[in-house]
Design a protein around this motif. Structure first.
Motif, PDB file in Angstrom:
ATOM      1  N   LEU A 172     -10.913   7.317  -6.597  1.00  0.00           N
ATOM      2  CA  LEU A 172     -11.863   8.542  -6.929  1.00  0.00           C
ATOM      3  C   LEU A 172     -12.466   8.982  -5.634  1.00  0.00           C
ATOM      4  N   MET A 173     -13.396   8.436  -4.723  1.00  0.00           N
ATOM      5  CA  MET A 173     -14.189   8.503  -3.440  1.00  0.00           C
ATOM      6  C   MET A 173     -13.904   8.849  -2.364  1.00  0.00           C
ATOM      7  N   HIS A 174     -12.471   8.332  -2.643  1.00  0.00           N
ATOM      8  CA  HIS A 174     -11.946   8.902  -0.813  1.00  0.00           C
ATOM      9  C   HIS A 174     -11.057  10.255  -1.901  1.00  0.00           C
ATOM     10  N   GLU A 175     -10.910  10.868  -2.773  1.00  0.00           N
ATOM     11  CA  GLU A 175     -10.719  12.145  -3.193  1.00  0.00           C
ATOM     12  C   GLU A 175     -11.728  13.214  -2.919  1.00  0.00           C
ATOM     13  N   ARG A 176     -12.742  12.717  -3.331  1.00  0.00           N
ATOM     14  CA  ARG A 176     -14.008  13.102  -2.977  1.00  0.00           C
ATOM     15  C   ARG A 176     -14.507  13.506  -1.723  1.00  0.00           C
TER      16      ARG A 176
END
Length: 376
Positions: A172-176
């Motif tokens: 998720l944080m990579h996508e963010r």
């Protein structure tokens, strides 16, 4: 008799059509369909700028347009370049859900599978800074409805580079981070004029943040807490209006390093936590891009923060103490006054308490938050 049969048949067909229409997803029920500017990027590396898809409005069922949430009848169109250029300050949050929506099984741990309290984040920001706009950074598939309380000064910005299938996973944080970079590239290309604050959707802004941008000479802003291994936090990030290009380049640098380390870990067959991007590993990626964790911890003794030069690329990163700018709530409001806290971050299971600080802020401003016996 035949006429009666035909009438009955027509009535049943009408009922069936009505039932089908009522069963359509929430995003198209009521009065509007949410369609806004989309942007795609060829790569998260290099300096590729957005390729625009069609620019559309919030289309109402009656053919009109609205800038409010589905179901509203506001007169503001979905964001044009001119709309966003008129904003002097933008608070933006990443908000997306996985393809099956805001659902999760009982007991399931899922990052991005719960309804976000982002409307409190945005509303609090506008109490403190009435001149501000707000923005949702999302993928092309996440649906919003009237319950999301999207007002006419909130822009919904969709980016194809965000992989919706990764929402709800440790990636998720990579996508963010990819979404933040796309957001900054759009700001640079379209020549926005706003200072930008990218903050988590479980934060409450309780005091003015203008001093973030009074300082010059930095490319990117982050907050940090004292932690020997991973002091840098991702909950509040900020960029000056004259720094979009360098800020986007810095995030490209962080992403490249993170992806290289992740690929190496996979090849080496490391632990599962090493092989995935990891829910908190964006913080490690930011820290490693700066390259001096010990110095970051020492710098937190200064209320004014410290400027660091990234170990590669020469990017200037301004690091500020989380107690002031990204504080996990604890104690009484008087502590916030003493520490000059600007933003509270209700992480994890603390989100239900966001209303405490926000309701006080709405009723009596920052002074009312400082008067609270507890902000937890």
């Amino acid at each position: 008799m035949a006429l009666k049969a035909r009438a009955a048949c027509f009535l049943w067909v009408t009922i069936v059509i009505g039932l089908v229409l009522c069963s359509l997803p929430a995003v198209v029920s009521g009065s509007s369909v949410l369609v806004v500017d989309d942007h795609s990027f060829a790569s998260v590396r290099g300096e590729t700028l957005p390729h625009h898809r069609s620019s559309s409005r919030l289309l109402l069922a009656d053919g009109g347009s609205s800038g409010g949430p589905p179901g509203s009848t506001g007169g503001h169109e979905a964001p044009t370049v001119e709309d966003i250029q008129a904003c002097p300050l933008i608070f933006a949050s990443f908000l997306a859900t996985r393809p099956d929506g805001w659902k999760r099984k009982r007991g399931e741990r899922c990052n991005g599978c719960h309804k976000s309290p982002a409307w409190i984040t945005f509303a609090s920001a506008k109490v403190v800074h009435p001149e501000a706009c707000t923005a949702i950074i999302t993928d092309t598939g996440t649906a919003f409805d009237a319950g999301d309380k999207i007002d006419a000064k909130t822009f919904v910005l969709r980016y194809e580079i965000i992989d919706g299938s990764k929402i709800g996973t440790p990636d998720l944080m990579h996508e963010r981070m990819k979404g933040y970079r796309a957001f900054l590239q759009q700001a640079f290309k379209e020549k926005w004029n706003a200072n930008l604050v990218m903050l988590d959707s479980d934060t409450v802004v309780i005091d003015k943040i203008t001093e973030l941008f009074a300082r010059r000479g930095y490319d990117y802003g982050l907050t940090a807490r004292k932690n020997p291994g991973m002091p840098v936090q991702g909950g509040v990030q900020f960029v000056r209006s004259d720094g979009y290009q360098r800020a986007a380049e810095f995030l490209g640098h962080v992403l490249a390093g993170w992806e290289t380390r992740n690929a190496a870990a996979k090849k080496a067959g490391g632990r599962v936590s090493d092989r995935g991007f990891g829910f908190t590993n964006d913080q490690r990626a930011y820290g490693e891009s700066i390259g001096n964790v010990r110095a970051i911890n020492v710098s937190l003794n200064k209320k004014g923060g410290a400027l660091f030069t990234a170990k590669d690329g020469g990017y200037k990163v301004f690091v500020l103490p989380a107690d002031m700018w990204n504080r996990t709530p604890s104690g009484a409001g008087s502590t916030l006054k003493r520490e000059r806290t600007r933003i509270l971050h209700y992480k994890g299971g603390r989100k239900d308490s966001m209303h405490t600080a926000y309701n006080a802020l709405k009723k009596g401003g920052t002074a009312a938050v400082h008067a609270l016996k507890s902000v937890k």
